[in-house]
Enzyme design. Structure first.
Site, mmCIF file in Angstrom:
data_model
loop_
_atom_site.group_PDB
_atom_site.id
_atom_site.type_symbol
_atom_site.label_atom_id
_atom_site.label_comp_id
_atom_site.label_asym_id
_atom_site.label_seq_id
_atom_site.Cartn_x
_atom_site.Cartn_y
_atom_site.Cartn_z
ATOM 1 N N GLU A 206 -23.124 46.523 -18.645
ATOM 2 C CA GLU A 206 -22.523 45.691 -17.594
ATOM 3 C C GLU A 206 -23.507 44.629 -17.096
ATOM 4 O O GLU A 206 -23.642 44.415 -15.891
ATOM 5 C CB GLU A 206 -22.038 46.553 -16.428
ATOM 6 C CG GLU A 206 -20.886 47.481 -16.803
ATOM 7 C CD GLU A 206 -20.203 48.139 -15.594
ATOM 8 O OE1 GLU A 206 -20.835 48.266 -14.535
ATOM 9 O OE2 GLU A 206 -19.024 48.517 -15.721
ATOM 10 N N GLU B 259 -14.959 51.710 -21.033
ATOM 11 C CA GLU B 259 -14.800 52.656 -19.938
ATOM 12 C C GLU B 259 -13.402 52.505 -19.376
ATOM 13 O O GLU B 259 -13.128 51.540 -18.657
ATOM 14 C CB GLU B 259 -15.833 52.406 -18.828
ATOM 15 C CG GLU B 259 -17.255 52.700 -19.259
ATOM 16 C CD GLU B 259 -18.257 52.631 -18.099
ATOM 17 O OE1 GLU B 259 -17.838 52.502 -16.925
ATOM 18 O OE2 GLU B 259 -19.469 52.705 -18.389
#
Ligand SMILES: *[C@@H]1O[C@H](CO)[C@@H](O)[C@H](O)[C@H]1NC(C)=O
Length: 636
Positions: free
Chosen positions: A201, A277
């Site tokens: 991320e 995710e």
């Protein structure tokens, strides 16, 4: 004679065996490749992006993944959890790798016991799962400092997650070590690792444009040859993309599905789609609710993701527990630390039990599987043991004399810079600062995350994020001022990860003059901490204990030990240790009310229970066969 017969017999058997193999091959039209074990055949291409599909060697492949973190599940239960994953119809395990746990001191690596990453990966392979590795170095993961070692913060100019030299030098050394372990476990070398993530991320952090290319190279230079990918949530999608690396996304809501169809297409053209995710639930913070996500909604979203032509990874399939002090925290408007349980309302519970999500998803993924799924393993039984009544006690003040000489320092030193652990500072736990004062007045200073202030042994208040000044009442003569500071977990997500030093930060002032001459105790509460407290150092429990204090009792286990949950009713705030294992923090502000105690950490007979309580002890510690994670609230 004997020698002859011994030599003859095996070769006759061998001849027979060869005959059988040959006739088998003739029947199979001489396909010699059947002699090569299937897992070593065709290992040239690995996982590839081909148009809109993933291909594994020559076949179209859908990643049906699930996350389990080996560091959050007792090693003895890894197999059980992985079998449950396989029986749910998933084909791929994904895991993060926590640098802070693997390199607790600079250059000292630990990949053993519960941190045996290679054993975990090989077990997944044995069970029939591929592996996607997420080595960071930053992993977020609701773990202290997003998995970065706290000793990095000894450098006052440290810039984490950038190409700042002090950071990349440490990453290089760690990657040298880590990659030498995982390179042989890659698919093309005969192992199960089919893909590796580049950082984590980064788009939502994005402080240095040179950083992601550096991490990509750091992986490739050390022999990572499988598919590379990035993953970003909606806050950082645009900025997380790296040339030559497959972009994937993280999301929870069906409203974000257009990210899959339009956004990914716009940044990288036609490529296989992947939700790295899909959040099956959410984590909890102290003082908040227990977050849950409805199982029908989960099924609907999973099915919509697959319908959109995307592969998927369930984060988490099984969350496990933030044992010890490893939990992370968030600090946007307010500092909030994560609870001990990492149940996450995931597909399996914290203790590995089945949920409604499990049965729904098993039916769903089972419908894609050509063959019937393996049967789900049986439930591990749970147990309520007799309550533990602490019979011994040691106030923190009395315990100090067994802690060795304190560190002496003119000024306060923060946790990371304490001269302990071979110069690596203290990573987790508490610190006690002591100095002598001769007057009352206003005490001010910065204590992260919470400092309980004592005049001699009397608690007079707290210094924390909200309170930086308190009144020290009138005193006579020389008095000991003490501040017990707890590291409640370093922030794991957000822009302020460079500012996560703990303990007293800077000077402590009394009436605006800096206090001097500190005695500092490092209270990390690791195993050797308690080894100093042998039984004859404890007192019998008094009527009115002085807090903070340690309480010692026995948990009695007959026959074979089973999983249980410790209910901390009546206790206020502290930590529980069983046979030297740190089960984690409890706090009566909730939401979590029980601590998971894995049966594999118990033994038949009497088990040592030590509780460190900061404020008020309860009468007993109850054991129950059901977890209580607090008031449920649906995540939005
Ligand atoms: C390595 O980590 C494991 C798991 O946390 C722990 O049990 C073991 O004591 C550690 N080894 C060393 C040498 O610190």
């Amino acid at each position: 004679m004997t020698t002859w017969s011994l030599r003859r017999r095996p070769s006759r058997t061998l001849g027979l065996l060869l005959l059988v193999i040959l006739s088998f091959l003739v029947l199979r039209r001489l396909d010699w490749s059947t002699l090569i074990p299937p897992w070593l055949r065709h290992r040239q291409l690995g996982l590839q992006a081909k148009g809109q599909n993933f291909m594994l060697e020559d076949s179209t492949f859908w990643i049906f993944g699930g996350s389990i973190h080996y560091f959050r599940v007792p090693k003895e239960y890894w197999r059980d959890r992985l079998l449950k994953m396989r029986a749910c119809g998933l084909n791929t395990l994904t895991t993060y790798v926590p640098w802070n746990l693997h390199e607790p001191e600079r250059g000292k690596f630990n990949f053993s016991g519960n941190l045996d990453l290679e054993a975990f990966i090989l077990m997944a392979a044995e069970i029939g799962l591929w592996v996607i590795l997420r080595p960071g170095p930053y992993i977020c993961s609701e773990i202290d400092l997003g998995g970065l070692p706290s000793w990095l913060l000894q450098d006052p100019s440290m810039k984490l997650r950038t190409t700042y030299k002090g950071f990349t030098e440490a990453v290089d050394l760690y990657f040298d070590h880590l990659m030498s372990r995982v390179v042989p476990l890659q698919y093309k070398h005969g192992g199960p690792i089919i893909a590796v993530q580049v950082e984590n991320e980064y788009g939502s952090y994005n402080k240095d444009p040179a950083y992601m290319p550096y991490i990509k190279k750091a992986l490739e230079n050390r022999g990572i040859i499988e598919l590379l990918f990035t993953s970003d949530n909606k806050d950082g999608l645009m900025k997380g993309v790296v040339q030559g690396v497959l972009a994937t996304i993280n999301l929870q809501s069906q409203n974000e599905l257009q990210l899959l169809t339009t956004f990914l297409l716009s940044v990288q053209g036609i490529q296989p789609k992947m939700v790295t995710e899909y959040w099956t639930g959410w984590f909890d913070s102290w003082g908040g609710p227990h977050n849950i996500l409805d199982s029908s909604e989960v099924l609907e979203t999973v099915s919509a993701i697959i319908d959109a032509g995307s592969s998927i990874n369930l984060y988490m399939f099984h969350g496990g527990t933030n044992f010890g002090f490893i939990n992370g925290a968030m600090h946007f408007h307010e500092y909030k630390s994560d609870v001990t349980s990492y149940d996450y309302d995931a597909v399996l519970t914290e203790a590995g039990d089945y949920t409604a999500k499990y049965s729904k998803l098993r039916d769903f993924f089972g419908s894609f599987s050509g063959a019937p799924l393996p049967p789900p393993p049986e439930l591990l039984p749970k147990m309520s043991y007799e309550p533990v009544m602490p019979s011994f006690y040691l106030s923190l003040w009395d315990a100090l004399k067994y802690m060795g000489e304190p560190i002496k320092s003119e000024n306060p030193i923060n946790m990371e810079n304490l001269p302990v652990n071979d110069g690596n500072g203290q990573a987790f736990g508490y610190i006690l600062y002591e100095t002598t004062i001769t007057t009352s007045g206003i005490l001010s200073g910065v204590a992260y995350d919470r400092g309980q202030v004592f005049v001699n042994t009397v608690s007079v208040g707290f210094l924390d994020y909200k309170t930086t000044k308190i009144t020290i009442p009138l005193i006579q003569g020389y008095t000991v001022l003490r501040i017990l500071v707890e590291n409640r977990g370093r922030v794991n997500y957000g822009n302020n990860i460079d500012d996560q030093r703990k303990g007293l930060i800077g000077n402590l002032y009394l009436n605006n003059s800096p206090l001097k001459n500190f005695r500092i105790y490092s209270l990390d509460m690791k195993k050797n901490f308690f080894q100093r407290l042998d039984i004859n150092k404890w007192d019998t429990l008094p009527q009115t204990p002085t807090y903070p204090a340690f309480f010692l009792g026995g948990l009695s286990v007959g026959l074979s030990p089973l999983d249980t949950f410790l209910k901390m009713e009546g206790w206020e705030k502290g930590v529980v240790f069983i046979n030297g294992q740190n089960l984690g923090r409890y706090w009566n502000i909730g939401p979590q009310e029980t601590l998971y105690l894995p049966g594999v950490w118990l033994k038949k007979g009497i088990n040592q229970v030590i509780i460190f309580e900061e404020m008020t002890a309860g009468p007993v510690v109850q054991s129950t066969d059901t977890p209580h994670l607090g008031r449920n609230q649906y995540v939005h």
